[in-house]
Design a protein around this motif. Structure first.
Motif, short mmCIF file in Angstrom:
data_model
loop_
_atom_site.label_atom_id
_atom_site.label_comp_id
_atom_site.label_asym_id
_atom_site.label_seq_id
_atom_site.Cartn_x
_atom_site.Cartn_y
_atom_site.Cartn_z
N ALA A 252 54.18 57.50 34.08
CA ALA A 252 53.73 56.10 33.56
C ALA A 252 52.95 55.29 34.33
O ALA A 252 52.17 54.52 33.99
CB ALA A 252 54.98 55.44 33.27
N SER A 253 53.15 55.22 35.61
CA SER A 253 52.38 54.50 36.80
C SER A 253 50.97 55.04 36.93
O SER A 253 50.00 54.16 36.86
CB SER A 253 53.05 54.59 38.14
N ALA A 254 50.91 56.36 36.75
CA ALA A 254 49.28 56.90 36.78
C ALA A 254 48.66 56.61 35.45
O ALA A 254 47.43 56.05 35.41
CB ALA A 254 49.22 58.40 36.61
N VAL A 255 49.33 56.26 34.32
CA VAL A 255 48.78 55.76 33.18
C VAL A 255 48.36 54.20 33.24
O VAL A 255 47.36 53.93 32.82
CB VAL A 255 49.83 55.95 31.81
N ALA A 256 49.40 53.51 34.05
CA ALA A 256 48.89 52.06 34.21
C ALA A 256 47.76 51.94 34.90
O ALA A 256 46.99 50.98 34.84
CB ALA A 256 50.18 51.37 34.70
N VAL A 257 47.81 52.70 36.19
CA VAL A 257 46.52 52.53 37.22
C VAL A 257 45.45 53.02 36.44
O VAL A 257 44.25 52.06 36.71
CB VAL A 257 46.90 53.51 38.38
N ALA A 258 45.41 54.13 35.62
CA ALA A 258 44.01 54.39 34.81
C ALA A 258 43.62 53.27 33.84
O ALA A 258 42.59 53.06 33.85
CB ALA A 258 44.43 55.67 34.38
N GLY A 259 44.65 52.90 33.23
CA GLY A 259 44.36 51.60 32.19
C GLY A 259 43.69 50.36 33.06
O GLY A 259 42.77 49.64 32.54
N MET A 260 44.29 50.18 34.15
CA MET A 260 43.69 49.03 34.94
C MET A 260 42.11 49.26 35.45
O MET A 260 41.65 48.43 35.28
CB MET A 260 44.78 48.87 35.98
N PHE A 261 42.00 50.24 35.90
CA PHE A 261 40.45 50.77 36.26
C PHE A 261 39.51 50.79 35.15
O PHE A 261 38.53 50.47 34.89
CB PHE A 261 40.65 52.03 37.15
N ALA A 262 40.19 51.57 33.92
CA ALA A 262 39.17 51.53 32.98
C ALA A 262 38.92 50.08 32.21
O ALA A 262 37.86 50.01 31.67
CB ALA A 262 39.80 52.53 31.79
N SER A 263 39.85 49.33 32.29
CA SER A 263 39.67 48.28 31.52
C SER A 263 39.11 47.29 32.39
O SER A 263 38.42 46.15 31.83
CB SER A 263 41.21 47.42 31.17
N GLY A 264 38.68 47.44 33.76
CA GLY A 264 38.37 46.51 34.67
C GLY A 264 39.05 45.50 35.17
O GLY A 264 38.72 44.56 36.08
N GLU A 265 40.37 45.41 34.79
CA GLU A 265 41.26 44.45 35.21
C GLU A 265 41.54 44.38 36.73
O GLU A 265 41.86 43.24 37.29
CB GLU A 265 42.58 44.52 34.65
N TRP A 266 41.18 45.41 37.32
CA TRP A 266 41.52 45.55 38.83
C TRP A 266 40.51 44.65 39.38
O TRP A 266 41.05 44.07 40.52
CB TRP A 266 41.14 46.90 39.40
N ARG A 267 39.43 44.33 38.87
CA ARG A 267 38.43 43.22 39.44
C ARG A 267 39.02 41.80 39.62
O ARG A 267 38.77 41.08 40.56
CB ARG A 267 36.97 43.35 38.95
N THR A 268 40.08 41.58 38.72
CA THR A 268 40.48 40.15 38.62
C THR A 268 41.55 39.94 39.58
O THR A 268 42.17 38.79 39.70
CB THR A 268 40.91 39.75 36.94
N VAL A 269 42.56 41.16 40.05
CA VAL A 269 43.73 40.97 40.67
C VAL A 269 43.57 39.99 41.82
O VAL A 269 44.27 39.09 42.08
CB VAL A 269 44.10 42.19 41.36
N SER A 270 42.52 39.98 42.58
CA SER A 270 42.27 39.15 43.85
C SER A 270 42.23 37.67 43.45
O SER A 270 42.77 36.78 44.09
CB SER A 270 41.20 39.53 44.72
#
Length: 389
Positions: A252-270
Motif C-alpha cells: 500500500a505504501s508503494a502504491v501511495a509513493v507511486a501515486g505521489m510521483f505520478a501526480s506530481g504532488e512530491w514537488r509541493t511537499v517542500s
C-alpha cells in the motif's frame, strides 16, 4: 465464527473434557487443576483481546484527529495523507523480531508466490481505500466523517456472510439497518455543519460518497484478512499477524509513493512543509505521529480479526465513534448538532445489537458443548453397565 465460538467456550470456563463431569456432580465438586488452567487461559485470552481493543480505539482516534490537524494546519497533499496510513509498516519489523516464534511459525503454510499475490492484492486495495479516506477527511468535518464511516460495519456484515460464512441473524440485520440509517441521517442533515464556501455542498456530497465507498472497501479488506488467515496462512500466531500486516501495508505504501510521483504532488511537499502552521518540526511530527497511530490501530484490529473475526474487529472499531466527535468539538471547534447526537446514538445502538449477538453465540456454543459432553458421559455410563453385566 466457529473458531470464535470455540474460544468463547474456553473463556467462559467450559472445558471440552470436563463439562459433563461438572454437570453430573451437581456443581458441588471443587474445580480441578485442568479447569483452573482453562479459566486462567480464558482470562489471559480476554486480557489480550482487551489490549487489542485499546490499541485499535486509541490508535484510530489519534490518527483521525492528527489527519484533521494536518489539513487544518495547511496540509493539502492527498497522497501524503494516504502514505501516512500505511507508511509506518517498516516499524512492525521491531515487534516482529522481538516476538518469539511458535511451532506454527516454523512451517510455510502456502507457497511464497501465493502469499505474495495475496499481499499484492490486499495491499493495492488498501492503497485505494486510504486514498478515498484521505479525500473524505478533507471534505468532511471529522465528527461527520467518523459517524458516516460507521457504515463499514454494515458492509462488513455482508462481506463476512459471503466470504467468511458469518451467520446473518436478526440482530446483525438490525445492526446493518440502524447503522445505515445513521449514515443517511447525516447525509440529509448536511447543511447543519454550515460553510461560507460556495463549493461546500458539492464537497460535502463528494466526501460523503467517498467515505461510504472507502467504508465498503475497508469491510472487504477485513474479510479478506480473515480469509487469508484461514485459507492461505492457516495460522493466527502473533508473528503471522505482523507479517501479513507489514507486507500488505508495504505494498500500500508503494502504491501511495507511486501515486505521489505520478501526480506530481512530491514537488509541493517542500513548500507545504515551509508554509505549515507551526513550522517544519510540527509538520514532520504530525505526519510521523499519524503513521505510528495508524499502525498501532491496525495491529489491534488485525489481531482481533485473527483471534475472533473480522466482524468483531470492525464492531470494536465502531466504539471509537463517540470519542472522535467529542475530541473534535474540543480541538477543532466542530459543532455537535442534534443530528450528530442522534446519529451517534443510532451507531451505538447498532454496535450493541451486534455485541449482544456475539454474547448469544457464546452462550449457545457453551450450552451445545455441555449437552454433547453430557451425552458422552451417559454413553460411557451405559457402556460400563453393559460391560459389567
Amino acid at each position: 465464527m466457529e473458531h470464535a465460538q470455540e474460544i468463547q467456550l474456553q473463556i467462559r470456563g467450559v472445558p471440552e473434557q470436563e463439562s459433563a463431569h461438572k454437570d453430573d456432580s451437581h456443581g458441588s465438586a471443587p474445580k480441578s487443576p485442568t479447569r483452573r488452567l482453562a479459566v486462567a487461559s480464558g482470562v489471559r485470552w480476554w486480557a489480550m483481546v482487551a489490549v487489542d481493543m485499546i490499541m485499535l480505539l486509541s490508535g484510530g482516534t489519534v490518527a483521525t484527529l492528527l489527519t484533521r490537524l494536518y489539513y487544518n494546519s495547511g496540509g493539502n497533499s492527498k497522497w501524503m495523507t494516504t502514505l501516512t496510513q500505511s507508511g509506518g509498516a517498516p516499524l512492525l519489523a521491531i515487534p516482529l523480531l522481538l516476538t518469539p516464534p511458535s511451532p506454527e511459525d516454523r512451517r510455510l503454510p502456502s507457497p511464497a508466490t501465493k502469499l505474495a499475490a495475496v499481499y499484492a492484492g490486499i495491499g493495492a486495495l488498501i492503497g485505494l481505500d486510504n486514498l478515498m479516506y484521505a479525500y473524505a477527511l478533507q471534505y468532511l468535518p471529522v465528527s461527520t466523517f467518523s459517524l458516516v464511516a460507521s457504515s463499514q460495519l454494515a458492509f462488513n456484515a455482508v462481506t463476512s456472510r459471503l466470504l467468511n460464512a458469518q451467520r446473518f441473524t436478526p440482530l446483525i440485520a438490525n445492526s446493518v439497518v440502524v447503522l445505515t440509517f445513521a449514515a443517511t441521517v447525516l447525509a440529509v442533515g448536511s447543511s447543519s455543519d454550515g460553510s461560507s464556501s460556495g463549493n461546500y455542498h458539492y464537497n460535502y456530497a463528494a466526501g460523503f460518497v467517498l467515505t461510504v465507498a472507502a467504508s465498503a472497501a475497508f469491510a472487504l479488506i477485513l474479510s479478506l484478512y480473515e480469509l487469508t488467515f484461514e485459507r492461505v496462512v492457516k495460522a493466527q500466531t502473533p508473528r503471522w499477524v505482523l507479517r501479513v500486516q507489514m507486507n500488505s501495508n508495504l505494498v500500500a505504501s508503494a502504491v501511495a509513493v507511486a501515486g505521489m510521483f505520478a501526480s506530481g504532488e512530491w514537488r509541493t511537499v517542500s513548500g507545504e512543509m515551509a508554509a505549515f502552521r507551526g513550522g517544519t518540526a510540527r509538520y514532520v511530527a504530525t505526519l510521523a505521529g499519524t503513521a505510528v497511530a495508524w499502525q498501532a490501530a491496525l495491529v489491534g484490529q488485525i489481531r482481533l480479526v485473527a483471534r475472533v473475526s473480522s466482524l468483531f474487529a470492525n464492531a470494536t472499531g465502531v466504539v471509537q465513534l463517540p470519542l472522535v466527535p467529542l475530541f473534535a468539538v474540543v480541538l477543532f471547534g466542530d459543532r455537535m448538532t442534534g443530528i450528530k447526537v442522534v446519529a451517534m446514538l443510532m451507531s451505538a445502538w447498532g454496535f450493541m445489537s451486534y455485541a449482544y449477538q456475539h454474547y448469544l453465540d457464546g452462550r449457545r456454543a457453551a450450552g451445545t458443548a455441555r449437552a454433547q459432553c453430557s451425552v458422552c458421559a451417559a454413553r460411557a455410563a451405559s457402556d460400563a453397565v453393559s460391560d459389567a453385566s
